[in-house]
Write a protein that holds these residues in place. Structure first.
Motif, short mmCIF file in Angstrom:
data_model
loop_
_atom_site.label_atom_id
_atom_site.label_comp_id
_atom_site.label_asym_id
_atom_site.label_seq_id
_atom_site.Cartn_x
_atom_site.Cartn_y
_atom_site.Cartn_z
N ASP A 56 0.83 -1.20 0.00
CA ASP A 56 0.00 0.00 0.00
C ASP A 56 0.88 1.26 0.00
O ASP A 56 0.62 2.21 -0.77
N GLU A 57 1.90 1.29 0.82
CA GLU A 57 2.78 2.46 0.88
C GLU A 57 3.51 2.66 -0.43
O GLU A 57 3.68 3.81 -0.90
N GLN A 58 3.96 1.57 -1.05
CA GLN A 58 4.67 1.70 -2.32
C GLN A 58 3.75 2.22 -3.42
O GLN A 58 4.13 3.09 -4.21
N MET A 59 2.52 1.71 -3.45
CA MET A 59 1.57 2.18 -4.45
C MET A 59 1.24 3.66 -4.25
O MET A 59 1.10 4.42 -5.22
N ARG A 60 1.15 4.09 -3.01
CA ARG A 60 0.87 5.51 -2.75
C ARG A 60 2.06 6.38 -3.16
O ARG A 60 1.89 7.51 -3.63
N ALA A 61 3.26 5.85 -3.00
CA ALA A 61 4.44 6.58 -3.47
C ALA A 61 4.42 6.72 -4.99
O ALA A 61 4.96 7.70 -5.54
N PHE A 62 3.77 5.79 -5.68
CA PHE A 62 3.63 5.86 -7.13
C PHE A 62 2.39 6.64 -7.57
O PHE A 62 2.07 6.67 -8.75
N GLY A 63 1.65 7.22 -6.61
CA GLY A 63 0.54 8.09 -6.97
C GLY A 63 -0.84 7.51 -6.79
O GLY A 63 -1.83 8.18 -7.11
N TYR A 64 -0.96 6.29 -6.26
CA TYR A 64 -2.29 5.74 -6.00
C TYR A 64 -2.93 6.53 -4.87
O TYR A 64 -2.32 6.73 -3.82
N ALA A 65 -4.17 7.01 -5.09
CA ALA A 65 -4.78 7.95 -4.14
C ALA A 65 -6.13 7.49 -3.62
O ALA A 65 -6.86 8.28 -3.01
N HIS A 66 -6.48 6.22 -3.83
CA HIS A 66 -7.78 5.74 -3.38
C HIS A 66 -7.61 4.88 -2.13
O HIS A 66 -6.56 4.86 -1.50
N GLU A 67 -8.69 4.14 -1.77
CA GLU A 67 -8.71 3.48 -0.47
C GLU A 67 -7.81 2.24 -0.39
O GLU A 67 -7.15 2.03 0.62
#
Length: 581
Positions: free
Chosen positions: A530-541
């Protein structure tokens, strides 16, 4: 109980035989009345024999537990679990029971689709030996537009499953529109479920009063899809029970409780809590103990919150003679709390025996030989994955289908001109746009589109899709091929690649959706993903659910399916799947 057990239970209640366990000096929450009073709780075998102020008969074998300064509440009952989201039913049970959940009703879908009936029933039997009481629901539709999977939902198999003693309800009806439209097969399956005398749960997010009326007329008795206080009111007014959800894609509980309190809601006996298949990283904060805590923090009286977590689901499923309260004759599933403001138990008793203390199991969990039960990696293609499997073609008018994420799982379709070379979409100069594909598990077909709103990275591949196929998303088709090849090599799971490196990997060899790792390891891994995806710009739940539901035809608006790019509401294929042979 047989007659010998019943005789002994009565003898212990009368003080004629020694108790197996005696909990002394505790404050006991009476969920039937809302009172808290000091009492002794006396246990015979796995059941409570007596609750009151009289000392029991004891001998040298009686386990005496002094609970002075502690409060006892019934074990929690999870009425809607998907115990196949990275974790498996065994690892979910071990974690849940240590936090106070002593009964779980869970989805039979992966076992129904991938095992024969006798094999699935064997899974039910083996899991009944876990510390958590394992119950199941029976799916009536495959949650996807797959004709081959639909063939498995025969009347005879539905009838046999509904008749199983561990199965408490039918549903959840993700294919509810089939019933609404009077599809003969669905009507027959629902009629079988109704004839079983068991409950039927529907799946109706955003449904109108008209739709809810039709579903209730068809037999629906509960729905867990309320996203507002008004939704809860609508369901309860029509006779439904409503499970209030707090999950990784719908953390709705705080505003639901506040909204209900603000509108003067009083029918709390018709409500339950559920975590609804939350991702492991979300469950690190708790399961139903977290739900109780949130409800109390939002202003719900503690007695009502504990009833929602225990007695209400027991009543709903017709199990309140055995579960849901601390009272004579009930099974001794008891939680020892610091006080009612702290729902995470210090100690957990199941069937009259202490099984966990301070969040850790204190008894060995029965081993489950999943391979012997037929739960293993599924057959997949042995072909080398090619980058051109992920090509996206422009339409005849030059426009390209783009799937936009509105949240973690709801999409919309836009068509717009994007750079095209030799008929293929080129995304090098399109920030935020990724190639997205669902690839047949055996490599026969693939459906592709452009996806916007999922971040910006080279490649992620996952076998954790509702259809059992592969989902691959990224901006670099060569890296997408490498990610999918790796998922195949490890027997199923997730592989995330960027700039030539694998930055995250998780194996899920159980039907390509479940890991054998314990929950603490999965929580750590899921948090890192989850943290890695958010670092790549994922902004959903929840990125795992986005991947899971890209092929789910029970959700709006467009999906990637074996037929092609599919518009759910109109039942239209906007662009066909293509052969990869």
């Amino acid at each position: 109980m047989d007659s010998a057990e019943l005789t002994e239970l009565i003898r212990v209640a009368r003080g004629l035989s020694p108790a197996n366990a005696w909990i002394r000096n505790a404050a006991v929450l009476n969920v039937y009345t809302g009172e808290v009073s000091e009492a002794h709780v006396v246990v015979s075998g796995k059941r409570i024999a007596y609750v009151g102020d009289r000392d029991p008969m004891v001998d040298e074998r009686t386990v005496v537990l002094d609970a002075a300064g502690q409060t006892l509440v019934p074990g929690y009952f999870e009425p809607h679990a998907h115990s196949c989201l990275m974790y498996n039913p065994q690892t979910f049970a071990a974690y849940s029971v240590a936090r106070g959940t002593t009964a779980v009703l869970q989805d039979n879908m992966p076992f129904f689709l991938n095992l024969e009936q006798t094999e699935m029933e064997r899974v039910f039997e083996v899991l009944s030996r876990l510390p958590v009481k394992s119950y199941w629901w029976c799916r009536l539709d495959p949650q996807m537009g797959n004709s081959d999977e639909m063939k498995k939902f025969t009347p005879d198999r539905i009838r046999r499953t509904m008749d199983h003693p561990s199965v408490l309800q039918a549903g959840e009806l993700t294919g509810w529109k089939m019933l609404f439209d009077l599809d003969p097969g669905m009507v027959e399956r629902v009629a079988i479920a109704r004839a079983s005398g068991k409950r039927i749960e529907t799946h109706n997010p955003g449904a109108s009063i008209h739709t809810l009326n039709v579903m209730a007329a068809g037999g629906a008795t509960a729905c867990h899809e309320s996203i507002s206080a008004e939704d809860v009111w609508a369901r309860v007014r029509l006779g439904y029970y409503a499970a209030l959800r707090h999950s990784s894609i719908r953390p709705d509980l705080p505003h639901l409780i506040r909204g209900l309190l603000d509108t003067g809601f009083t029918a709390w006996d018709r409500l339950m809590f559920t975590t609804d298949g939350a991702s492991p990283f979300f469950l690190s904060a708790g399961t139903l103990d977290l739900c109780v805590s949130i409800a109390i923090e939002q202003g719900l009286p503690p007695a009502a919150a504990y009833r929602m977590a225990s007695l209400n689901p027991a009543i709903y499923y017709g199990l309140d003679a055995d579960l849901g309260g601390i009272a004579p004759g009930r099974i001794a599933d008891i939680l020892f709390l610091e006080d009612l403001r702290h729902p995470t138990p210090r100690r957990v008793m199941v069937d009259g025996h202490i099984v966990a203390e301070d969040g850790q199991l204190t008894v060995p969990q029965p081993s489950v030989d999943w391979a012997a039960l037929g739960v293993r990696s599924l057959a997949v293609t042995d072909r080398a994955v090619k980058p051109d499997w992920f090509d996206v073609q422009a339409g005849p008018d030059g426009n390209v289908p783009v799937i936009e994420l509105r949240n973690a799982v709801i999409t919309r379709l836009v068509e717009e001109p994007l750079p095209v070379q030799d008929g293929r979409v080129v995304l090098a100069d399109c920030p935020g746009c990724l190639y997205a594909a669902v690839i047949d598990r055996m490599g026969a077909w693939g459906t592709t589109a452009v996806l916007r709103g999922f971040g910006d990275f080279d490649a992620v591949a996952s076998s954790h899709a509702l259809t059992g196929d592969f989902v691959v998303v990224g901006r670099n088709q060569t890296e997408m091929a490498r990610a999918l090849q790796r998922v195949i090599e490890i027997g199923g799971g997730i592989c995330l690649r960027n700039q030539g490196d694998c930055v995250f990997e998780m194996a899920m060899p159980m039907f390509q959706t479940m890991s054998l790792e314990p929950m603490d390891a999965l929580m750590d891994a899921a948090r890192r993903f989850d943290e890695q995806m958010r670092a790549f710009g994922y902004a959903h739940e929840d990125p795992v659910y986005t991947l899971l539901f890209l092929s789910a035809t029970h959700l709006p608006a467009v999906r990637l399916t074996e037929r092609g790019l599919y518009e759910v509401k109109t039942d239209r294929v906007l662009a066909p799947a293509r052969s990869l042979s």
